[in-house]
Design an enzyme around this catalytic site. Sequence first.
Site, PDB file in Angstrom:
ATOM      1  N   ASP A  82      -0.862  -3.890 -19.682  1.00  0.00           N
ATOM      2  CA  ASP A  82       0.138  -2.813 -19.861  1.00  0.00           C
ATOM      3  C   ASP A  82       0.163  -2.198 -21.263  1.00  0.00           C
ATOM      4  O   ASP A  82       1.186  -1.659 -21.684  1.00  0.00           O
ATOM      5  CB  ASP A  82       1.551  -3.332 -19.509  1.00  0.00           C
ATOM      6  CG  ASP A  82       1.605  -3.924 -18.122  1.00  0.00           C
ATOM      7  OD1 ASP A  82       0.937  -3.383 -17.223  1.00  0.00           O
ATOM      8  OD2 ASP A  82       2.308  -4.927 -17.924  1.00  0.00           O
TER       9      ASP A  82
ATOM     10  N   HIS B  38       2.975   0.887 -13.352  1.00  0.00           N
ATOM     11  CA  HIS B  38       3.797  -0.279 -13.679  1.00  0.00           C
ATOM     12  C   HIS B  38       5.263   0.096 -13.442  1.00  0.00           C
ATOM     13  O   HIS B  38       5.707   1.179 -13.845  1.00  0.00           O
ATOM     14  CB  HIS B  38       3.585  -0.673 -15.143  1.00  0.00           C
ATOM     15  CG  HIS B  38       4.371  -1.873 -15.543  1.00  0.00           C
ATOM     16  ND1 HIS B  38       3.952  -3.167 -15.262  1.00  0.00           N
ATOM     17  CD2 HIS B  38       5.569  -1.993 -16.168  1.00  0.00           C
ATOM     18  CE1 HIS B  38       4.855  -4.020 -15.710  1.00  0.00           C
ATOM     19  NE2 HIS B  38       5.843  -3.340 -16.265  1.00  0.00           N
TER      20      HIS B  38
ATOM     21  N   GLY C 295       0.789  -1.232   0.000  1.00  0.00           N
ATOM     22  CA  GLY C 295       0.000   0.000   0.000  1.00  0.00           C
ATOM     23  C   GLY C 295       0.817   1.276   0.000  1.00  0.00           C
ATOM     24  O   GLY C 295       0.284   2.353   0.306  1.00  0.00           O
ATOM     25  N   SER C 296       2.092   1.200  -0.381  1.00  0.00           N
ATOM     26  CA  SER C 296       2.898   2.427  -0.328  1.00  0.00           C
ATOM     27  C   SER C 296       2.422   3.449  -1.372  1.00  0.00           C
ATOM     28  O   SER C 296       2.423   4.651  -1.109  1.00  0.00           O
ATOM     29  CB  SER C 296       4.388   2.119  -0.501  1.00  0.00           C
ATOM     30  OG  SER C 296       4.677   1.686  -1.809  1.00  0.00           O
ATOM     31  N   ASN C 297       1.981   2.979  -2.542  1.00  0.00           N
ATOM     32  CA  ASN C 297       1.429   3.911  -3.531  1.00  0.00           C
ATOM     33  C   ASN C 297       0.074   4.448  -3.077  1.00  0.00           C
ATOM     34  O   ASN C 297      -0.216   5.634  -3.269  1.00  0.00           O
ATOM     35  CB  ASN C 297       1.305   3.244  -4.901  1.00  0.00           C
ATOM     36  CG  ASN C 297       2.617   3.261  -5.655  1.00  0.00           C
ATOM     37  OD1 ASN C 297       3.040   4.294  -6.162  1.00  0.00           O
ATOM     38  ND2 ASN C 297       3.297   2.121  -5.682  1.00  0.00           N
TER      39      ASN C 297
HETATM   40  C1  GRF Z   1       4.389  -1.105  -7.292  1.00  0.00           C
HETATM   41  O1  GRF Z   1       5.722  -1.362  -7.528  1.00  0.00           O
HETATM   42  C2  GRF Z   1       3.650  -0.882  -8.595  1.00  0.00           C
HETATM   43  O2  GRF Z   1       4.476  -0.431  -9.625  1.00  0.00           O
HETATM   44  C3  GRF Z   1       3.156  -2.249  -8.935  1.00  0.00           C
HETATM   45  O3  GRF Z   1       2.873  -2.867  -7.706  1.00  0.00           O
HETATM   46  C4  GRF Z   1       3.678  -2.288  -6.684  1.00  0.00           C
HETATM   47  C5  GRF Z   1       2.753  -1.903  -5.558  1.00  0.00           C
HETATM   48  O4  GRF Z   1       3.468  -1.585  -4.397  1.00  0.00           O
HETATM   49  N1  GRF Z   1       2.028  -2.192  -9.811  1.00  0.00           N
HETATM   50  P1  GRF Z   1       2.728  -0.907  -3.153  1.00  0.00           P
HETATM   51  O5  GRF Z   1       1.705  -1.905  -2.635  1.00  0.00           O
HETATM   52  O6  GRF Z   1       2.079   0.340  -3.631  1.00  0.00           O
HETATM   53  O7  GRF Z   1       3.810  -0.650  -2.154  1.00  0.00           O
END
Ligand code: GRF
Length: 210
Positions: free
Chosen positions: A151, A110, A18-20
Amino acid sequence: MNETSYRHRVAIIGSGSGSNARALCVHAQETEALYSVELIVTNKPNAGIVGVAGEFGIPVIVCVEQSTFDSDICSALDARRIEIVLLAGFMRHVSDAIIAHVGGNILNIHPSLLPRHGGHGMYGIHVHRAVLASGDNVTGATVHIVTSEYDQGRIIDREMIVLHGNDTAEHLQDRVKLIEHTLYPRAVDKFCRENSRSSLTVKTDVKSSF
Ligand code: GRF
């Protein structure tokens, strides 16, 4: 409220740390953000993204049941009047039914410079291993529209980093994630700007196809 200050209602769907999702929620708190995070969806009850939802007080739904997966998600999107879906580490194929349900307004991030190193099976550490094996000097991250082909959708924005001689796949994964956290919120704002309020379909009277 004028057109530029309208905040699009977004849902984040993910299965991982969930970092994004966190970075997207942090940016949504800024006055200049063009979206608000109204819902978080996951298929993993113990995923870090569930904690992100709690941290920001955002409703979260966990969809694990395969047979009702699409209909559960679509109902939740309708209930929160979601205009844009953001995939952030969602480890399941998104069906055409879900894509159609939100009028194609689904973005994904991605961890490579698409069209390099995308496609079926290219996720997580596999992407970074492929980058190293290819001999590419640069890599990065891409935000793109989700279509039925992995993609392949239109690219909204990309950010690049230069490889170091001693990079391992794990280093690259960490370095790419750092740039993702500024790229994704920026790309979502750009997408919102490109799609005025009137051009996105807000479902207020939905007759579900399920
Ligand atoms: C990220 O590296 C994104 O590019 C890919 O999945 C990963 C998700 O990481 N689609 P997080 O859960 O957001 O840390």
